[in-house]
Scaffold this motif. Structure first.
Motif, PDB file in Angstrom:
ATOM      1  N   ALA A  37      15.045   2.035 -50.193  1.00 16.77           N
ATOM      2  CA  ALA A  37      15.406   2.996 -51.247  1.00 16.77           C
ATOM      3  C   ALA A  37      16.855   3.467 -51.135  1.00 16.77           C
ATOM      4  CB  ALA A  37      14.464   4.198 -51.172  1.00 16.77           C
ATOM      5  N   SER A  38      17.591   2.983 -50.133  1.00 18.86           N
ATOM      6  CA  SER A  38      18.965   3.444 -49.905  1.00 18.86           C
ATOM      7  C   SER A  38      19.961   2.329 -50.190  1.00 18.86           C
ATOM      8  CB  SER A  38      19.129   3.939 -48.458  1.00 18.86           C
ATOM      9  OG  SER A  38      18.180   4.934 -48.138  1.00 18.86           O
ATOM     10  N   ARG A  39      21.218   2.739 -50.199  1.00 19.48           N
ATOM     11  CA  ARG A  39      22.302   1.790 -50.440  1.00 19.48           C
ATOM     12  C   ARG A  39      23.430   2.051 -49.437  1.00 19.48           C
ATOM     13  NH1 ARG A  39      18.811  -0.016 -52.785  1.00 19.48           N
ATOM     14  NH2 ARG A  39      18.644  -0.795 -54.944  1.00 19.48           N
ATOM     15  N   GLY A  40      24.298   1.052 -49.258  1.00 17.13           N
ATOM     16  CA  GLY A  40      25.508   1.232 -48.465  1.00 17.13           C
ATOM     17  C   GLY A  40      25.254   1.615 -47.022  1.00 17.13           C
ATOM     18  N   ASP A  41      26.033   2.587 -46.551  1.00 12.73           N
ATOM     19  CA  ASP A  41      25.967   2.986 -45.148  1.00 12.73           C
ATOM     20  C   ASP A  41      24.614   3.566 -44.773  1.00 12.73           C
ATOM     21  OD1 ASP A  41      28.554   2.151 -44.850  1.00 12.73           O
ATOM     22  OD2 ASP A  41      29.440   4.156 -45.018  1.00 12.73           O
ATOM     23  N   ALA A  42      23.991   4.274 -45.700  1.00  9.88           N
ATOM     24  CA  ALA A  42      22.682   4.858 -45.398  1.00  9.88           C
ATOM     25  C   ALA A  42      21.655   3.773 -45.107  1.00  9.88           C
ATOM     26  CB  ALA A  42      22.218   5.732 -46.567  1.00  9.88           C
ATOM     27  N   ARG A  43      21.669   2.741 -45.926  1.00 16.38           N
ATOM     28  CA  ARG A  43      20.726   1.637 -45.711  1.00 16.38           C
ATOM     29  C   ARG A  43      21.019   0.945 -44.375  1.00 16.38           C
ATOM     30  NH1 ARG A  43      18.356  -2.713 -49.872  1.00 16.38           N
ATOM     31  NH2 ARG A  43      17.480  -4.182 -48.358  1.00 16.38           N
ATOM     32  N   ALA A  44      22.289   0.728 -44.074  1.00 13.40           N
ATOM     33  CA  ALA A  44      22.658   0.078 -42.814  1.00 13.40           C
ATOM     34  C   ALA A  44      22.186   0.885 -41.614  1.00 13.40           C
ATOM     35  CB  ALA A  44      24.173  -0.119 -42.764  1.00 13.40           C
ATOM     36  N   ARG A  45      22.263   2.229 -41.715  1.00 13.60           N
ATOM     37  CA  ARG A  45      21.816   3.066 -40.598  1.00 13.60           C
ATOM     38  C   ARG A  45      20.309   2.927 -40.384  1.00 13.60           C
ATOM     39  NH1 ARG A  45      25.577   6.771 -42.743  1.00 13.60           N
ATOM     40  NH2 ARG A  45      23.910   7.858 -43.874  1.00 13.60           N
ATOM     41  N   TYR A  46      19.537   2.925 -41.466  1.00 16.54           N
ATOM     42  CA  TYR A  46      18.089   2.761 -41.328  1.00 16.54           C
ATOM     43  C   TYR A  46      17.749   1.395 -40.727  1.00 16.54           C
ATOM     44  CZ  TYR A  46      17.128   6.990 -44.051  1.00 16.54           C
ATOM     45  OH  TYR A  46      17.024   8.285 -44.481  1.00 16.54           O
ATOM     46  N   GLU A  47      18.445   0.365 -41.180  1.00 22.20           N
ATOM     47  CA  GLU A  47      18.179  -0.979 -40.654  1.00 22.20           C
ATOM     48  C   GLU A  47      18.553  -1.072 -39.176  1.00 22.20           C
ATOM     49  OE1 GLU A  47      20.349  -3.482 -43.312  1.00 22.20           O
ATOM     50  OE2 GLU A  47      18.667  -3.698 -44.715  1.00 22.20           O
ATOM     51  N   ASP A  48      19.643  -0.420 -38.792  1.00 22.72           N
ATOM     52  CA  ASP A  48      20.024  -0.402 -37.370  1.00 22.72           C
ATOM     53  C   ASP A  48      18.966   0.290 -36.533  1.00 22.72           C
ATOM     54  OD1 ASP A  48      22.339  -1.751 -37.964  1.00 22.72           O
ATOM     55  OD2 ASP A  48      23.635   0.024 -37.910  1.00 22.72           O
ATOM     56  N   ASP A  49      18.373   1.347 -37.090  1.00 22.72           N
ATOM     57  CA  ASP A  49      17.296   2.043 -36.362  1.00 22.72           C
ATOM     58  C   ASP A  49      16.093   1.124 -36.169  1.00 22.72           C
ATOM     59  OD1 ASP A  49      18.796   4.344 -36.173  1.00 22.72           O
ATOM     60  OD2 ASP A  49      17.886   5.326 -37.920  1.00 22.72           O
ATOM     61  N   VAL A  50      15.783   0.331 -37.194  1.00 20.31           N
ATOM     62  CA  VAL A  50      14.665  -0.611 -37.083  1.00 20.31           C
ATOM     63  C   VAL A  50      14.961  -1.656 -36.002  1.00 20.31           C
ATOM     64  CG1 VAL A  50      13.331  -2.393 -38.275  1.00 20.31           C
ATOM     65  CG2 VAL A  50      13.958  -0.286 -39.472  1.00 20.31           C
ATOM     66  N   ILE A  51      16.195  -2.121 -35.967  1.00 20.15           N
ATOM     67  CA  ILE A  51      16.581  -3.118 -34.964  1.00 20.15           C
ATOM     68  C   ILE A  51      16.428  -2.550 -33.566  1.00 20.15           C
ATOM     69  CG2 ILE A  51      18.522  -4.448 -34.051  1.00 20.15           C
ATOM     70  CD1 ILE A  51      19.522  -4.657 -36.995  1.00 20.15           C
ATOM     71  N   ARG A  52      16.939  -1.352 -33.334  1.00 26.56           N
ATOM     72  CA  ARG A  52      16.838  -0.743 -31.999  1.00 26.56           C
ATOM     73  C   ARG A  52      15.380  -0.505 -31.627  1.00 26.56           C
ATOM     74  NH1 ARG A  52      21.750   1.841 -33.593  1.00 26.56           N
ATOM     75  NH2 ARG A  52      20.579   3.450 -34.723  1.00 26.56           N
ATOM     76  N   LEU A  53      14.569  -0.109 -32.604  1.00 31.39           N
ATOM     77  CA  LEU A  53      13.166   0.198 -32.344  1.00 31.39           C
ATOM     78  C   LEU A  53      12.382  -1.045 -31.928  1.00 31.39           C
ATOM     79  CD1 LEU A  53      10.974   2.424 -32.461  1.00 31.39           C
ATOM     80  CD2 LEU A  53      10.621   1.806 -34.863  1.00 31.39           C
ATOM     81  N   ASN A  54      12.805  -2.224 -32.405  1.00 26.64           N
ATOM     82  CA  ASN A  54      12.032  -3.451 -32.163  1.00 26.64           C
ATOM     83  C   ASN A  54      12.719  -4.438 -31.221  1.00 26.64           C
ATOM     84  OD1 ASN A  54       9.536  -3.518 -34.162  1.00 26.64           O
ATOM     85  ND2 ASN A  54      11.247  -2.578 -35.273  1.00 26.64           N
ATOM     86  N   MET A  55      13.757  -3.990 -30.517  1.00 24.02           N
ATOM     87  CA  MET A  55      14.423  -4.890 -29.581  1.00 24.02           C
ATOM     88  C   MET A  55      13.495  -5.325 -28.446  1.00 24.02           C
ATOM     89  SD  MET A  55      18.358  -3.471 -29.346  1.00 24.02           S
ATOM     90  CE  MET A  55      18.851  -4.781 -28.227  1.00 24.02           C
ATOM     91  N   SER A  56      12.588  -4.461 -28.062  1.00 26.03           N
ATOM     92  CA  SER A  56      11.646  -4.845 -27.002  1.00 26.03           C
ATOM     93  C   SER A  56      10.722  -5.965 -27.472  1.00 26.03           C
ATOM     94  CB  SER A  56      10.824  -3.632 -26.560  1.00 26.03           C
ATOM     95  OG  SER A  56      10.066  -3.109 -27.649  1.00 26.03           O
ATOM     96  N   VAL A  57      10.394  -5.964 -28.777  1.00 24.93           N
ATOM     97  CA  VAL A  57       9.570  -7.039 -29.336  1.00 24.93           C
ATOM     98  C   VAL A  57      10.339  -8.360 -29.269  1.00 24.93           C
ATOM     99  CG1 VAL A  57       8.418  -7.895 -31.410  1.00 24.93           C
ATOM    100  CG2 VAL A  57       8.324  -5.456 -30.853  1.00 24.93           C
ATOM    101  N   ALA A  58      11.621  -8.320 -29.657  1.00 19.65           N
ATOM    102  CA  ALA A  58      12.446  -9.526 -29.597  1.00 19.65           C
ATOM    103  C   ALA A  58      12.566 -10.030 -28.159  1.00 19.65           C
ATOM    104  CB  ALA A  58      13.828  -9.248 -30.174  1.00 19.65           C
ATOM    105  N   ALA A  59      12.705  -9.111 -27.207  1.00 20.13           N
ATOM    106  CA  ALA A  59      12.814  -9.504 -25.803  1.00 20.13           C
ATOM    107  C   ALA A  59      11.526 -10.160 -25.317  1.00 20.13           C
ATOM    108  CB  ALA A  59      13.149  -8.286 -24.946  1.00 20.13           C
ATOM    109  N   ASP A  60      10.381  -9.645 -25.773  1.00 21.16           N
ATOM    110  CA  ASP A  60       9.097 -10.232 -25.387  1.00 21.16           C
ATOM    111  C   ASP A  60       8.961 -11.653 -25.929  1.00 21.16           C
ATOM    112  OD1 ASP A  60       8.295  -8.016 -23.989  1.00 21.16           O
ATOM    113  OD2 ASP A  60       7.158  -7.130 -25.644  1.00 21.16           O
ATOM    114  N   VAL A  61       9.380 -11.861 -27.171  1.00 20.96           N
ATOM    115  CA  VAL A  61       9.321 -13.205 -27.754  1.00 20.96           C
ATOM    116  C   VAL A  61      10.245 -14.143 -26.989  1.00 20.96           C
ATOM    117  CG1 VAL A  61       9.793 -14.576 -29.816  1.00 20.96           C
ATOM    118  CG2 VAL A  61       8.676 -12.353 -30.039  1.00 20.96           C
ATOM    119  N   ALA A  62      11.456 -13.677 -26.690  1.00 17.30           N
ATOM    120  CA  ALA A  62      12.425 -14.506 -25.975  1.00 17.30           C
ATOM    121  C   ALA A  62      11.925 -14.874 -24.590  1.00 17.30           C
ATOM    122  CB  ALA A  62      13.759 -13.778 -25.878  1.00 17.30           C
ATOM    123  N   ARG A  63      11.213 -13.956 -23.939  1.00 21.95           N
ATOM    124  CA  ARG A  63      10.755 -14.182 -22.566  1.00 21.95           C
ATOM    125  C   ARG A  63       9.840 -15.398 -22.478  1.00 21.95           C
ATOM    126  NH1 ARG A  63       8.844  -9.480 -21.908  1.00 21.95           N
ATOM    127  NH2 ARG A  63      10.881  -8.580 -21.384  1.00 21.95           N
TER     128      ARG A  63
END
Length: 257
Positions: A25-51
């Motif tokens: 529902a957001s645009r520009g910098d606001a959308r990028a901030r939300y997406e960055d939060d999603v990335i940080r929240l799921n980095m452990s999932v990515a690490a588990d897949v990589a392992r």
């Protein structure tokens, strides 16, 4: 799975869905901030897949980096209006990115594309079937499990060392610290150069009579002089010279024919 881990996963899914909905529902910098939060929240999932792909010939840090980049790609490409379970979309995306990296960048010796593509599936099937059967699976069982041909599975298993072939100068283990694979290789056989000639001449030698064959043996295998040969076979030195010339001419003609 422990209750605390289940709760953590459930909270992650809920928070991920909330952040992705706001990003949508957001645009520009606001959308990028939300997406960055999603990335940080799921980095452990990515690490588990990589392992799951560690220890296959590519540095773990490289695989982790590919997984994190895949996570970014998944976050950017996810559409909450199509489905609300981000991980169901993200995990296959991460696996695909890692397998593509193995296929394109992980081979020191590059086998055929069909072998590259099946190799990761074979490794995964080996792990799954080992747990199911309680022993290492046979190639035929892996082929049946993956519904592919047995020769393709055999080729993929043989290609497991193509990611990082062992150096001939590398030590094999602590017990063999002073011994490299090169140390175990045989020296050049001095008879190698004449092996083809021996194979070609063996049946021709059998056609010679006993005296002629003995003359050849004394001259070329025992390095006797013509005088010594003549004394053993009962002819003069001059006759030995003519005998050798006649025998060699006969062998040359038979060999040419």
């Amino acid at each position: 799975m422990a209750p605390s881990q289940t709760l953590s996963d459930a909270r992650r899914r809920v928070e991920t869905a909330r952040l992705l909905s706001r990003a949508r529902a957001s645009r520009g910098d606001a959308r990028a901030r939300y997406e960055d939060d999603v990335i940080r929240l799921n980095m452990s999932v990515a690490a588990d897949v990589a392992r799951r792909y560690h220890g296959r010939g590519i540095p773990a840090d490289d695989i982790n980096q590919v997984a994190f980049l895949g996570l970014v790609k998944a976050v950017r490409g996810f559409d909450p209006t199509v489905g609300d379970d981000f991980l169901s979309y993200a995990v296959p995306t991460l696996r695909g990115e890692i397998r593509r990296y193995f296929r394109d960048s992980g081979w020191t010796i590059r086998p055929p594309r069909s072998v590259q593509e099946i190799q990761a599936r074979v490794v995964s099937a080996e792990s799954e079937l080992t747990q199911r059967l309680g022993r290492g699976p046979r190639p035929a069982e892996i082929a049946a499990h993956l519904d592919v041909s047995l020769p393709l599975v055999v080729d993929a298993m043989a290609a497991s060392g193509c990611f990082t072939p062992m150096s001939l100068d590398a030590s094999r283990s602590e017990d063999e610290a002073s011994e490299s694979p090169a140390d175990k290789m045989g020296d050049l056989d001095p008879a190698f150069a004449s092996a083809e000639a021996r194979v070609a001449l063996a049946p021709l030698m059998a056609t010679l009579n006993e005296r002629d064959r003995r003359v050849i043996e004394l001259r070329y295998f025992e390095n006797r002089t013509q005088a010594q040969i003549g004394a053993e076979v009962g002819v003069s030195q001059e006759q030995v010279s003519r005998l050798l010339s006649s025998i060699l001419l006969k062998l040359r003609r038979q060999l040419a024919a």
